[in-house]
Design a protein around this motif. Structure first.
Motif, PDB file in Angstrom:
ATOM      1  N   SER A   1       0.831  -1.204   0.000  1.00 58.85           N
ATOM      2  CA  SER A   1       0.000   0.000   0.000  1.00 58.85           C
ATOM      3  C   SER A   1       0.871   1.262   0.000  1.00 58.85           C
ATOM      4  CB  SER A   1      -0.878  -0.040   1.250  1.00 58.85           C
ATOM      5  OG  SER A   1      -1.698   1.082   1.303  1.00 58.85           O
ATOM      6  N   SER A   2       0.614   2.143  -0.933  1.00 60.03           N
ATOM      7  CA  SER A   2       1.423   3.372  -1.072  1.00 60.03           C
ATOM      8  C   SER A   2       0.910   4.151  -2.281  1.00 60.03           C
ATOM      9  CB  SER A   2       2.894   3.019  -1.322  1.00 60.03           C
ATOM     10  OG  SER A   2       2.999   2.291  -2.521  1.00 60.03           O
ATOM     11  N   GLY A   3       1.537   5.281  -2.548  1.00 61.02           N
ATOM     12  CA  GLY A   3       1.187   6.056  -3.733  1.00 61.02           C
ATOM     13  C   GLY A   3       1.470   5.313  -5.031  1.00 61.02           C
ATOM     14  N   LEU A   4       2.227   4.232  -4.952  1.00 61.42           N
ATOM     15  CA  LEU A   4       2.550   3.453  -6.159  1.00 61.42           C
ATOM     16  C   LEU A   4       1.325   2.753  -6.735  1.00 61.42           C
ATOM     17  CD1 LEU A   4       5.788   1.701  -4.817  1.00 61.42           C
ATOM     18  CD2 LEU A   4       5.716   3.482  -6.571  1.00 61.42           C
TER      19      LEU A   4
ATOM     20  N   VAL B   1       7.732  -1.732  -1.066  1.00 64.41           N
ATOM     21  CA  VAL B   1       7.326  -0.363  -1.428  1.00 64.41           C
ATOM     22  C   VAL B   1       8.564   0.519  -1.662  1.00 64.41           C
ATOM     23  CG1 VAL B   1       6.211   1.750  -0.591  1.00 64.41           C
ATOM     24  CG2 VAL B   1       5.072  -0.440  -0.277  1.00 64.41           C
ATOM     25  N   SER B   2       9.338   0.735  -0.594  1.00 64.83           N
ATOM     26  CA  SER B   2      10.440   1.715  -0.677  1.00 64.83           C
ATOM     27  C   SER B   2      11.415   1.394  -1.795  1.00 64.83           C
ATOM     28  CB  SER B   2      11.198   1.778   0.655  1.00 64.83           C
ATOM     29  OG  SER B   2      10.352   2.239   1.672  1.00 64.83           O
ATOM     30  N   ALA B   3      11.704   0.115  -1.997  1.00 64.24           N
ATOM     31  CA  ALA B   3      12.674  -0.267  -3.037  1.00 64.24           C
ATOM     32  C   ALA B   3      12.188   0.188  -4.410  1.00 64.24           C
ATOM     33  CB  ALA B   3      12.879  -1.779  -3.028  1.00 64.24           C
TER      34      ALA B   3
ATOM     35  N   ASN C   1      -1.916   3.965  -6.541  1.00 66.78           N
ATOM     36  CA  ASN C   1      -3.043   4.890  -6.387  1.00 66.78           C
ATOM     37  C   ASN C   1      -3.720   5.274  -7.700  1.00 66.78           C
ATOM     38  OD1 ASN C   1      -4.668   6.159  -4.588  1.00 66.78           O
ATOM     39  ND2 ASN C   1      -3.455   8.029  -4.467  1.00 66.78           N
ATOM     40  N   SER C   2      -3.319   4.657  -8.818  1.00 66.73           N
ATOM     41  CA  SER C   2      -4.009   4.945 -10.081  1.00 66.73           C
ATOM     42  C   SER C   2      -4.051   3.670 -10.915  1.00 66.73           C
ATOM     43  CB  SER C   2      -3.304   6.050 -10.866  1.00 66.73           C
ATOM     44  OG  SER C   2      -2.173   5.522 -11.541  1.00 66.73           O
ATOM     45  N   VAL C   3      -5.061   3.590 -11.780  1.00 66.76           N
ATOM     46  CA  VAL C   3      -5.221   2.384 -12.610  1.00 66.76           C
ATOM     47  C   VAL C   3      -4.010   2.221 -13.525  1.00 66.76           C
ATOM     48  CG1 VAL C   3      -6.654   1.258 -14.342  1.00 66.76           C
ATOM     49  CG2 VAL C   3      -7.716   2.553 -12.512  1.00 66.76           C
ATOM     50  N   GLU C   4      -3.518   3.334 -14.095  1.00 61.15           N
ATOM     51  CA  GLU C   4      -2.362   3.263 -15.012  1.00 61.15           C
ATOM     52  C   GLU C   4      -1.162   2.648 -14.291  1.00 61.15           C
ATOM     53  OE1 GLU C   4      -3.987   6.359 -14.353  1.00 61.15           O
ATOM     54  OE2 GLU C   4      -5.366   5.732 -15.932  1.00 61.15           O
ATOM     55  N   ASP C   5      -0.927   3.098 -13.070  1.00 65.29           N
ATOM     56  CA  ASP C   5       0.226   2.570 -12.321  1.00 65.29           C
ATOM     57  C   ASP C   5       0.032   1.088 -11.992  1.00 65.29           C
ATOM     58  OD1 ASP C   5       1.491   4.974 -12.454  1.00 65.29           O
ATOM     59  OD2 ASP C   5       0.916   5.639 -10.451  1.00 65.29           O
ATOM     60  N   ILE C   6      -1.195   0.701 -11.688  1.00 67.39           N
ATOM     61  CA  ILE C   6      -1.458  -0.705 -11.338  1.00 67.39           C
ATOM     62  C   ILE C   6      -1.247  -1.594 -12.576  1.00 67.39           C
ATOM     63  CG2 ILE C   6      -3.260  -2.324 -10.571  1.00 67.39           C
ATOM     64  CD1 ILE C   6      -4.353   0.054  -8.848  1.00 67.39           C
ATOM     65  N   VAL C   7      -1.702  -1.098 -13.733  1.00 64.58           N
ATOM     66  CA  VAL C   7      -1.485  -1.846 -14.981  1.00 64.58           C
ATOM     67  C   VAL C   7       0.019  -2.012 -15.223  1.00 64.58           C
ATOM     68  CG1 VAL C   7      -1.715  -1.688 -17.511  1.00 64.58           C
ATOM     69  CG2 VAL C   7      -3.678  -1.173 -16.038  1.00 64.58           C
ATOM     70  N   ASP C   8       0.763  -0.932 -14.993  1.00 62.36           N
ATOM     71  CA  ASP C   8       2.218  -0.970 -15.184  1.00 62.36           C
ATOM     72  C   ASP C   8       2.861  -1.962 -14.203  1.00 62.36           C
ATOM     73  OD1 ASP C   8       4.779   0.088 -16.158  1.00 62.36           O
ATOM     74  OD2 ASP C   8       4.972   0.866 -14.114  1.00 62.36           O
ATOM     75  N   LEU C   9       2.394  -1.968 -12.954  1.00 57.96           N
ATOM     76  CA  LEU C   9       2.971  -2.887 -11.960  1.00 57.96           C
ATOM     77  C   LEU C   9       2.709  -4.340 -12.362  1.00 57.96           C
ATOM     78  CD1 LEU C   9       1.957  -0.945  -8.718  1.00 57.96           C
ATOM     79  CD2 LEU C   9       4.278  -1.276  -9.575  1.00 57.96           C
ATOM     80  N   GLU C  10       1.499  -4.587 -12.892  1.00 59.00           N
ATOM     81  CA  GLU C  10       1.202  -5.956 -13.350  1.00 59.00           C
ATOM     82  C   GLU C  10       2.154  -6.349 -14.486  1.00 59.00           C
ATOM     83  OE1 GLU C  10      -2.431  -6.763 -15.658  1.00 59.00           O
ATOM     84  OE2 GLU C  10      -2.737  -8.535 -14.418  1.00 59.00           O
ATOM     85  N   LYS C  11       2.349  -5.414 -15.434  1.00 57.11           N
ATOM     86  CA  LYS C  11       3.246  -5.691 -16.575  1.00 57.11           C
ATOM     87  C   LYS C  11       4.660  -5.989 -16.093  1.00 57.11           C
ATOM     88  CE  LYS C  11       1.273  -3.072 -20.346  1.00 57.11           C
ATOM     89  NZ  LYS C  11       1.072  -1.649 -20.486  1.00 57.11           N
ATOM     90  N   LYS C  12       5.088  -5.262 -15.055  1.00 56.97           N
ATOM     91  CA  LYS C  12       6.466  -5.431 -14.574  1.00 56.97           C
ATOM     92  C   LYS C  12       6.619  -6.725 -13.775  1.00 56.97           C
ATOM     93  CE  LYS C  12       8.050  -1.267 -15.897  1.00 56.97           C
ATOM     94  NZ  LYS C  12       7.598  -0.009 -15.331  1.00 56.97           N
ATOM     95  N   GLY C  13       5.499  -7.357 -13.406  1.00 57.20           N
ATOM     96  CA  GLY C  13       5.603  -8.662 -12.744  1.00 57.20           C
ATOM     97  C   GLY C  13       5.016  -8.756 -11.351  1.00 57.20           C
ATOM     98  N   ALA C  14       4.435  -7.669 -10.838  1.00 57.70           N
ATOM     99  CA  ALA C  14       3.821  -7.756  -9.500  1.00 57.70           C
ATOM    100  C   ALA C  14       2.721  -8.817  -9.514  1.00 57.70           C
ATOM    101  CB  ALA C  14       3.233  -6.401  -9.109  1.00 57.70           C
ATOM    102  N   ALA C  15       2.621  -9.576  -8.437  1.00 55.59           N
ATOM    103  CA  ALA C  15       1.630 -10.649  -8.374  1.00 55.59           C
ATOM    104  C   ALA C  15       0.300 -10.167  -7.794  1.00 55.59           C
ATOM    105  CB  ALA C  15       2.169 -11.796  -7.530  1.00 55.59           C
ATOM    106  N   ALA C  16       0.333  -9.045  -7.100  1.00 52.55           N
ATOM    107  CA  ALA C  16      -0.880  -8.437  -6.529  1.00 52.55           C
ATOM    108  C   ALA C  16      -0.515  -7.024  -6.099  1.00 52.55           C
ATOM    109  CB  ALA C  16      -1.375  -9.229  -5.312  1.00 52.55           C
ATOM    110  N   VAL C  17      -1.545  -6.221  -5.879  1.00 55.42           N
ATOM    111  CA  VAL C  17      -1.285  -4.874  -5.342  1.00 55.42           C
ATOM    112  C   VAL C  17      -2.191  -4.634  -4.137  1.00 55.42           C
ATOM    113  CG1 VAL C  17      -0.525  -3.752  -7.488  1.00 55.42           C
ATOM    114  CG2 VAL C  17      -2.970  -3.822  -6.949  1.00 55.42           C
ATOM    115  N   VAL C  18      -1.645  -3.883  -3.189  1.00 57.99           N
ATOM    116  CA  VAL C  18      -2.490  -3.360  -2.106  1.00 57.99           C
ATOM    117  C   VAL C  18      -2.662  -1.876  -2.394  1.00 57.99           C
ATOM    118  CG1 VAL C  18      -2.816  -3.103   0.371  1.00 57.99           C
ATOM    119  CG2 VAL C  18      -1.388  -4.984  -0.500  1.00 57.99           C
TER     120      VAL C  18
END
Ligand SMILES: Cc1cc2nc3c(=O)[nH]c(=O)nc-3n(C[C@H](O)[C@H](O)[C@H](O)COP(=O)(O)O)c2cc1C
Length: 280
Positions: free
Chosen positions: A21-24, A267-269, A26-43
């Motif tokens: 959970s963080s500002g990372l 998060v911080s990394a 906080n938007s659909v665009e960022d969540i889509v990007d995180l999924e593309k980069k390999g995140a398995a889930a987001v809080v």
């Protein structure tokens, strides 16, 4: 190819790395990007208990309106907060449409007051689970440890009445009897604990003599505390464990898995190295 799939909170994750959970998140665009980069889930970034309580006040306001008794309410402040909570529900709905990975909603809370109804709205919006960021510092001198701990149990009990999706509880290590409390909390029906959240650290600017916040981002030196407690609690409690704080690279993620974590949040990394760091 190595199979990194795991389960956390009963959810299927393609690997153990969750963006916390963080500002990372906080938007659909960022969540889509995180999924593309390999995140398995987001809080998702937490919504605050106070923001939700203001919606509750709006219901009270409607009731009061019938009595022509409106003067208690600060309409403009309420309106701003109302927009926040509508935006939060929309973020859940839009994120669920845009990505396949689980989307975990989050509430920053300090009590089990009337705000808990909002967790039902989060479930209806499609959240796969709810993380309660219990933001409780035991600073009140005349309150006992039992009274402080009771807040957590009340919190879980109140939220459990509202929703059927999994609940995880993100806690600090500020407990007088940490292992025993985590064990008891794991028996309340929660699906997971997040060890640990990270409170803002106050500091002084000695030139201006002002209080400032410090160390907003963690470093790899912060890993040992969560690593210790994940190791101590793993396989001894009745729910999953997500390790959080100080996971800055693949090695520290592997250490948390060796300690017994079911999943690992970072998060911080990602603030420091960019979200492409997920790949490494
Ligand atoms: C800028 C920033 C914003 C954060 N916002 C939230 C939040 O809204 N809710 C929450 O539960 N944790 C929040 N956190 C805490 C992180 O989720 C995480 O628990 C903490 O940073 C420790 O993990 P890390 O060492 O990987 O950074 C925030 C952290 C940062 C750095």
């Amino acid at each position: 190819m190595v199979n990194l799939a795991t389960k956390y909170l009963g959810l299927d994750l393609k690997n153990p790395l969750i963006v916390g959970s963080s500002g990372l998140t906080n938007s659909v665009e960022d969540i889509v990007d995180l999924e593309k980069k390999g995140a398995a889930a987001v809080v998702l970034k937490s919504i605050f208990e106070e923001e939700i309580l203001l919606e509750y006040e709006s219901v009270m306001k409607e009731i009061a309106a019938d009595d022509n008794n409106l003067e208690y309410y600060d309409y403009f402040d309420y309106k701003i907060k109302d927009d926040n909570i509508k935006a939060y529900i929309k973020l859940i709905e839009d994120a669920k449409k845009a990505v396949k990975i689980p989307v975990i909603a989050s509430i920053n809370c300090t009590s089990a007051h009337e705000w808990t109804f909002f967790t039902k709205k989060m479930q209806e919006a499609g959240a796969d689970a709810i993380e309660l960021n219990a933001f409780i510092l035991p600073t009140v001198l005349n309150r006992t440890a039992e009274q402080n701990e009771k807040i957590y149990f009340d919190l879980v009990e109140a939220v459990k009445k509202e929703i059927t999706i999994p609940i995880s509880l993100k806690i600090s290590y500020y407990f007088s009897n940490l292992a025993s409390t985590i064990k008891k909390l794991s028996e309340t029906g929660i699906a997971g604990v997040v060890l640990f959240n990270r409170f803002y650290s106050p500091d002084f600017d000695i030139d201006t003599q002002q209080v400032v916040s410090s160390h907003v981002l963690s470093s790899e030196k912060d890993l040992p505390i969560s690593l210790r407690w994940v190791s101590i609690m793993a396989n001894r409690i009745n729910c999953d464990i997500a390790a959080s704080t100080g996971v800055h690279d693949g090695k520290s993620l592997i250490k948390q898995l060796l300690a017994g974590a079911d999943a690992v949040q970072t998060v911080s990394a990602l603030y420091k190295n960019g979200t492409g760091h997920i790949q490494s």
